[in-house]
Design a protein around this motif. Structure first.
Motif, PDB file in Angstrom:
ATOM      1  N   LEU A  10       0.849  -1.184   0.000  1.00 36.03           N
ATOM      2  CA  LEU A  10       0.000   0.000   0.000  1.00 36.03           C
ATOM      3  C   LEU A  10       0.883   1.232   0.000  1.00 36.03           C
ATOM      4  N   ASP A  11       0.448   2.265  -0.707  1.00 33.36           N
ATOM      5  CA  ASP A  11       1.170   3.533  -0.741  1.00 33.36           C
ATOM      6  C   ASP A  11       0.295   4.603  -0.117  1.00 33.36           C
ATOM      7  N   PHE A  12       0.670   5.063   1.087  1.00 30.93           N
ATOM      8  CA  PHE A  12      -0.093   6.088   1.793  1.00 30.93           C
ATOM      9  C   PHE A  12       0.249   7.460   1.210  1.00 30.93           C
ATOM     10  N   GLY A  13      -0.763   8.257   0.895  1.00 27.89           N
ATOM     11  CA  GLY A  13      -0.544   9.569   0.312  1.00 27.89           C
ATOM     12  C   GLY A  13      -0.017   9.462  -1.100  1.00 27.89           C
ATOM     13  N   ALA A  14      -0.699   8.664  -1.908  1.00 26.94           N
ATOM     14  CA  ALA A  14      -0.166   8.240  -3.210  1.00 26.94           C
ATOM     15  C   ALA A  14       0.055   9.391  -4.190  1.00 26.94           C
ATOM     16  N   SER A  15      -0.790  10.393  -4.179  1.00 26.06           N
ATOM     17  CA  SER A  15      -0.647  11.599  -4.995  1.00 26.06           C
ATOM     18  C   SER A  15      -0.641  11.324  -6.495  1.00 26.06           C
ATOM     19  N   LYS A  16       0.542  11.158  -7.096  1.00 22.10           N
ATOM     20  CA  LYS A  16       0.646  10.977  -8.545  1.00 22.10           C
ATOM     21  C   LYS A  16       1.046   9.564  -8.956  1.00 22.10           C
ATOM     22  N   GLY A  17       1.330   8.696  -8.013  1.00 19.10           N
ATOM     23  CA  GLY A  17       1.667   7.313  -8.349  1.00 19.10           C
ATOM     24  C   GLY A  17       3.134   7.014  -8.487  1.00 19.10           C
ATOM     25  N   GLY A  18       4.002   8.018  -8.305  1.00 24.78           N
ATOM     26  CA  GLY A  18       5.429   7.802  -8.497  1.00 24.78           C
ATOM     27  C   GLY A  18       6.017   6.785  -7.539  1.00 24.78           C
ATOM     28  N   CYS A  19       5.531   6.771  -6.293  1.00 22.55           N
ATOM     29  CA  CYS A  19       6.090   5.824  -5.322  1.00 22.55           C
ATOM     30  C   CYS A  19       5.613   4.401  -5.586  1.00 22.55           C
ATOM     31  N   ILE A  20       4.474   4.253  -6.236  1.00 24.20           N
ATOM     32  CA  ILE A  20       4.035   2.910  -6.612  1.00 24.20           C
ATOM     33  C   ILE A  20       5.000   2.333  -7.642  1.00 24.20           C
ATOM     34  N   ASP A  21       5.404   3.152  -8.608  1.00 22.71           N
ATOM     35  CA  ASP A  21       6.403   2.704  -9.580  1.00 22.71           C
ATOM     36  C   ASP A  21       7.720   2.363  -8.887  1.00 22.71           C
ATOM     37  N   LEU A  73      11.608  -1.994  -4.584  1.00 20.46           N
ATOM     38  CA  LEU A  73      11.300  -2.606  -3.291  1.00 20.46           C
ATOM     39  C   LEU A  73      10.735  -4.014  -3.414  1.00 20.46           C
ATOM     40  N   GLY A  74      10.624  -4.505  -4.640  1.00 22.06           N
ATOM     41  CA  GLY A  74      10.136  -5.867  -4.825  1.00 22.06           C
ATOM     42  C   GLY A  74       8.634  -6.006  -4.799  1.00 22.06           C
ATOM     43  N   GLY A  75       7.905  -4.891  -4.901  1.00 25.34           N
ATOM     44  CA  GLY A  75       6.454  -4.959  -4.909  1.00 25.34           C
ATOM     45  C   GLY A  75       5.919  -5.480  -6.238  1.00 25.34           C
ATOM     46  N   LYS A  76       4.770  -6.124  -6.173  1.00 25.50           N
ATOM     47  CA  LYS A  76       4.135  -6.658  -7.384  1.00 25.50           C
ATOM     48  C   LYS A  76       2.909  -5.844  -7.771  1.00 25.50           C
ATOM     49  N   ARG A  77       1.993  -5.668  -6.840  1.00 26.63           N
ATOM     50  CA  ARG A  77       0.788  -4.900  -7.132  1.00 26.63           C
ATOM     51  C   ARG A  77       0.480  -4.000  -5.946  1.00 26.63           C
ATOM     52  N   GLY A  78       0.409  -2.703  -6.201  1.00 28.17           N
ATOM     53  CA  GLY A  78       0.211  -1.748  -5.123  1.00 28.17           C
ATOM     54  C   GLY A  78      -1.111  -1.024  -5.213  1.00 28.17           C
ATOM     55  N   LEU A  79      -1.627  -0.658  -4.056  1.00 25.05           N
ATOM     56  CA  LEU A  79      -2.841   0.148  -3.951  1.00 25.05           C
ATOM     57  C   LEU A  79      -2.472   1.498  -3.366  1.00 25.05           C
ATOM     58  N   GLY A  80      -2.741   2.558  -4.108  1.00 31.69           N
ATOM     59  CA  GLY A  80      -2.537   3.900  -3.595  1.00 31.69           C
ATOM     60  C   GLY A  80      -3.718   4.337  -2.754  1.00 31.69           C
ATOM     61  N   ILE A  81      -3.445   5.093  -1.698  1.00 29.39           N
ATOM     62  CA  ILE A  81      -4.494   5.620  -0.826  1.00 29.39           C
ATOM     63  C   ILE A  81      -4.248   7.111  -0.637  1.00 29.39           C
ATOM     64  N   ASP A  82      -5.260   7.922  -0.949  1.00 31.11           N
ATOM     65  CA  ASP A  82      -5.126   9.371  -0.828  1.00 31.11           C
ATOM     66  C   ASP A  82      -6.483   9.944  -0.442  1.00 31.11           C
ATOM     67  N   ASN A  83      -6.476  11.048   0.308  1.00 35.34           N
ATOM     68  CA  ASN A  83      -7.751  11.644   0.719  1.00 35.34           C
ATOM     69  C   ASN A  83      -8.225  12.736  -0.222  1.00 35.34           C
ATOM     70  N   ASP A  84      -7.490  12.987  -1.303  1.00 34.18           N
ATOM     71  CA  ASP A  84      -7.856  14.011  -2.284  1.00 34.18           C
ATOM     72  C   ASP A  84      -8.555  13.335  -3.461  1.00 34.18           C
ATOM     73  N   PRO A  85      -9.854  13.546  -3.641  1.00 28.37           N
ATOM     74  CA  PRO A  85     -10.569  12.853  -4.715  1.00 28.37           C
ATOM     75  C   PRO A  85     -10.036  13.178  -6.103  1.00 28.37           C
ATOM     76  N   ALA A  86      -9.531  14.389  -6.300  1.00 30.67           N
ATOM     77  CA  ALA A  86      -8.983  14.743  -7.617  1.00 30.67           C
ATOM     78  C   ALA A  86      -7.728  13.930  -7.918  1.00 30.67           C
ATOM     79  N   LYS A  87      -6.874  13.740  -6.911  1.00 29.98           N
ATOM     80  CA  LYS A  87      -5.662  12.938  -7.112  1.00 29.98           C
ATOM     81  C   LYS A  87      -6.007  11.474  -7.340  1.00 29.98           C
ATOM     82  N   VAL A  88      -7.001  10.985  -6.607  1.00 27.93           N
ATOM     83  CA  VAL A  88      -7.422   9.596  -6.785  1.00 27.93           C
ATOM     84  C   VAL A  88      -7.936   9.381  -8.206  1.00 27.93           C
ATOM     85  N   GLU A  89      -8.755  10.301  -8.694  1.00 29.81           N
ATOM     86  CA  GLU A  89      -9.291  10.169 -10.041  1.00 29.81           C
ATOM     87  C   GLU A  89      -8.179  10.250 -11.085  1.00 29.81           C
ATOM     88  N   ARG A  90      -7.226  11.148 -10.879  1.00 29.34           N
ATOM     89  CA  ARG A  90      -6.109  11.270 -11.829  1.00 29.34           C
ATOM     90  C   ARG A  90      -5.285   9.989 -11.857  1.00 29.34           C
TER      91      ARG A  90
END
Length: 237
Positions: free
Chosen positions: A16-27, A33-50
């Protein structure tokens, strides 16, 4: 728990990526870090939609009040997120949530705030320490105190990108306007030359080991160019 949280199936994700924003940390988590599939979590609906438009899995939620199954992900990342929280109590809640949901490790990075008082004495400031959006200037000492308070005593705190003197563009004079980026001579006010010994840093990186697992050494080395600040585990830089 929000309706959206109830629809999430955490076992589909290994991080999980807390405060995902633009998705850069998921990449970054997938690449380093050896991650396979990540879920971003953000409280800003505009960032989530983007993020969703860009092809990332992302959920709108308040991370300081998040209810997910314990140990349902291998790790949690928090990249340039904690400083946007309102205060240290919110930081504690975010760290508590992360340690509950992750089984293996936490990866935290953000601006370096340790030198705010030192710089102010010299009439200087880091530009990120003067942003309205950075409401909580979490120092490495404060972060370590939070980790220790939760019994998380296996960690490394590192500094990244040394700042040797005030000529570094990350530093502004105190009379420079707020919400700036790098210092531009001729555009921003003149600043004095001050040497820093030991050097300051642009970024702090903290890795927390929750249990022993294969791949820990790769996690420690994931962010290149780091220098040891403090911690209870061997530094592998």
């Amino acid at each position: 728990m929000t309706a959206e949280t109830r629809t999430v199936r955490p076992k589909r994700y290994d991080f999980l990526d807390f405060g995902a924003s633009k998705g850069g940390c998921i990449d970054f988590a997938r690449d380093r870090l050896g991650g396979k599939r990540g879920l971003g979590i953000d409280n800003d609906p505009a960032k989530v939609e983007r993020m969703r438009r860009l092809g990332y899995d992302c959920m709108e939620a308040d991370i300081t009040n998040l209810d997910l199954p314990p140990k349902s992900a291998r790790f949690v990342t928090m990249s340039h997120f904690l400083e946007h929280l309102p205060d240290l109590d919110a930081v504690r809640k975010a760290v508590l949530c992360a340690m509950d949901v992750a089984s293996d490790f936490l990866f935290i990075q953000g601006p370096y705030f340790n030198a705010d008082d030192l710089l102010e004495e010299q009439g200087l400031k880091f530009f990120w320490s003067d942003w309205h959006g950075h409401r909580c200037h979490v120092t490495t000492v404060q972060l370590q105190s939070i980790l220790d308070g939760f019994g998380l005593r296996k960690y490394l705190v590192m500094g990244r990108v040394p700042v040797a003197n005030s000529l570094d563009p990350s530093i502004h004079p105190m009379n420079s306007p707020r919400d700036q980026h790098e210092h531009i001579p001729g555009t921003h006010p003149v600043k004095p030359l001050v040497e820093f010994d030991p050097p300051l840093y642009r970024e702090m990186v903290c890795v927390v080991r929750l249990r022993r697992f294969r791949g820990w050494n790769a996690v420690v080395r994931a962010r290149k160019g780091c220098f040891f600040i403090d911690g209870t585990l061997p530094f592998l830089g």
